[in-house]
Design a protein around this motif. Structure first.
Motif, PDB file in Angstrom:
ATOM      1  N   ALA A  86       6.241  -3.670  -5.430  1.00  0.00           N
ATOM      2  CA  ALA A  86       5.783  -2.772  -4.549  1.00  0.00           C
ATOM      3  C   ALA A  86       4.904  -1.646  -4.876  1.00  0.00           C
ATOM      4  CB  ALA A  86       6.998  -1.913  -3.937  1.00  0.00           C
ATOM      5  N   CYS A  87       3.912  -1.006  -4.091  1.00  0.00           N
ATOM      6  CA  CYS A  87       3.024  -0.134  -4.553  1.00  0.00           C
ATOM      7  C   CYS A  87       3.874   1.200  -4.582  1.00  0.00           C
ATOM      8  CB  CYS A  87       1.847  -0.092  -3.340  1.00  0.00           C
ATOM      9  SG  CYS A  87       2.210   0.460  -1.861  1.00  0.00           S
ATOM     10  N   ARG A  88       3.563   2.191  -5.076  1.00  0.00           N
ATOM     11  CA  ARG A  88       4.162   3.490  -5.253  1.00  0.00           C
ATOM     12  C   ARG A  88       4.363   4.004  -3.958  1.00  0.00           C
ATOM     13  NH1 ARG A  88       4.059   4.813 -10.610  1.00  0.00           N
ATOM     14  NH2 ARG A  88       2.570   3.715 -12.049  1.00  0.00           N
ATOM     15  N   SER A  89       3.431   4.042  -3.033  1.00  0.00           N
ATOM     16  CA  SER A  89       3.674   4.615  -1.675  1.00  0.00           C
ATOM     17  C   SER A  89       4.721   3.857  -0.913  1.00  0.00           C
ATOM     18  CB  SER A  89       2.371   4.600  -0.961  1.00  0.00           C
ATOM     19  OG  SER A  89       2.394   5.004   0.490  1.00  0.00           O
ATOM     20  N   CYS A  90       4.960   2.492  -0.938  1.00  0.00           N
ATOM     21  CA  CYS A  90       5.750   1.908  -0.101  1.00  0.00           C
ATOM     22  C   CYS A  90       6.969   1.790  -0.742  1.00  0.00           C
ATOM     23  CB  CYS A  90       5.508   0.405  -0.090  1.00  0.00           C
ATOM     24  SG  CYS A  90       3.955  -0.006   1.295  1.00  0.00           S
ATOM     25  N   PHE A 114       0.577  -9.917  -7.651  1.00  0.00           N
ATOM     26  CA  PHE A 114      -0.023  -8.431  -7.691  1.00  0.00           C
ATOM     27  C   PHE A 114      -0.052  -7.888  -6.388  1.00  0.00           C
ATOM     28  CE2 PHE A 114      -0.908 -10.817 -11.399  1.00  0.00           C
ATOM     29  CZ  PHE A 114      -0.382 -10.132 -12.551  1.00  0.00           C
ATOM     30  N   SER A 115       0.614  -8.300  -5.332  1.00  0.00           N
ATOM     31  CA  SER A 115       0.577  -7.546  -4.121  1.00  0.00           C
ATOM     32  C   SER A 115       1.935  -6.821  -3.728  1.00  0.00           C
ATOM     33  CB  SER A 115       0.124  -8.765  -3.133  1.00  0.00           C
ATOM     34  OG  SER A 115      -0.881  -9.431  -3.380  1.00  0.00           O
ATOM     35  N   CYS A 116       1.630  -5.848  -3.129  1.00  0.00           N
ATOM     36  CA  CYS A 116       2.853  -5.055  -2.608  1.00  0.00           C
ATOM     37  C   CYS A 116       3.622  -5.974  -1.599  1.00  0.00           C
ATOM     38  CB  CYS A 116       2.544  -3.499  -2.008  1.00  0.00           C
ATOM     39  SG  CYS A 116       3.824  -2.801  -1.225  1.00  0.00           S
ATOM     40  N   GLN A 117       4.745  -6.223  -1.453  1.00  0.00           N
ATOM     41  CA  GLN A 117       5.352  -7.059  -0.685  1.00  0.00           C
ATOM     42  C   GLN A 117       5.897  -6.301   0.617  1.00  0.00           C
ATOM     43  OE1 GLN A 117       5.822 -10.718  -1.016  1.00  0.00           O
ATOM     44  NE2 GLN A 117       4.346  -9.823  -2.429  1.00  0.00           N
ATOM     45  N   TYR A 118       5.485  -5.116   0.675  1.00  0.00           N
ATOM     46  CA  TYR A 118       5.576  -4.349   2.180  1.00  0.00           C
ATOM     47  C   TYR A 118       4.344  -4.136   2.773  1.00  0.00           C
ATOM     48  CZ  TYR A 118      10.182  -3.803  -0.054  1.00  0.00           C
ATOM     49  OH  TYR A 118      11.720  -3.945  -0.268  1.00  0.00           O
ATOM     50  N   CYS A 119       3.193  -3.567   2.050  1.00  0.00           N
ATOM     51  CA  CYS A 119       1.815  -3.423   2.804  1.00  0.00           C
ATOM     52  C   CYS A 119       0.896  -4.712   2.679  1.00  0.00           C
ATOM     53  CB  CYS A 119       1.405  -1.975   2.437  1.00  0.00           C
ATOM     54  SG  CYS A 119       0.750  -2.171   0.720  1.00  0.00           S
ATOM     55  N   GLY A 120       1.299  -5.595   1.648  1.00  0.00           N
ATOM     56  CA  GLY A 120       0.478  -6.878   1.357  1.00  0.00           C
ATOM     57  C   GLY A 120      -1.023  -6.582   0.642  1.00  0.00           C
TER      58      GLY A 120
END
Length: 186
Positions: free
Chosen positions: A125-129, A89-95
């Protein structure tokens, strides 16, 4: 008086391990009672609440075990939720870790550039990333996944799922959810 709707039964395989952690294998009280009555399951633990009919009375099961073992799939299904679970459940770009409603999945190699929807090309990924990376290749956006995406094993998803317990855990369930967790030595 307690609502019977708040009395689901945790369903264990015949080896006394949950059929699944995410989603947690639970049955509504009606299905659990029917399965007990039809002798398809064994009651392992019960609530203090009783259900009655003119000729039958029983305590509501809180933990049941199937009488017949159901083999688990060797390969997890490629689903949005399993991708989130693989990536914790972690964004793979921002962590950063997010609620599922705030997560998307990203094609590392965009579909418009020949990327496919596979375990090795999709990350959480989170929406922002996801918006920032857009339709670009990792090198063009200078955004690379923190972990190389690979197909997880059922064991890996199960282990990751144990880290994210549901909001409601009845005290009877705890022994069956975590007994095979790795112990930490002093």
């Amino acid at each position: 008086m307690v609502s019977l709707q708040t009395c689901p039964a945790l369903v264990l395989n015949a080896d006394y391990k949950p059929l699944s952690y995410f989603p947690l294998s639970v049955w509504p009280w009606q299905e659990a009672v029917k399965a007990v009555f039809l002798d398809r399951v064994e009651t392992v633990s019960a609530y203090d609440h009783t259900v009655r009919s003119p000729s039958f009375e029983m305590r509501l099961p809180s933990v049941i075990a199937l009488r017949s073992y159901i083999p688990l799939n060797k390969r997890p299904a490629f689903t949005r939720f399993n991708v989130f679970l693989r990536d914790r459940f972690s964004c793979q770009y921002c962590g950063l870790r997010f609620e599922t409603r705030d997560l998307t999945f990203d094609h590392v190699i965009p579909r418009s550039r020949g990327g496919r929807a596979t375990w090795s090309n999709v990350v959480t990924a989170c929406r922002s990333c996801n918006m920032t990376k857009g339709n670009r290749m990792p090198g063009e956006s200078r955004m690379f996944p923190l972990t190389r995406p690979v197909a997880p094993t059922t064991f890996q998803l199960r282990r990751n799922g144990q880290s994210f317990p549901p909001n409601f855990l009845h005290e009877h369930w705890r022994d069956y959810l975590y007994w095979d967790s790795e112990l930490v030595s002093d």
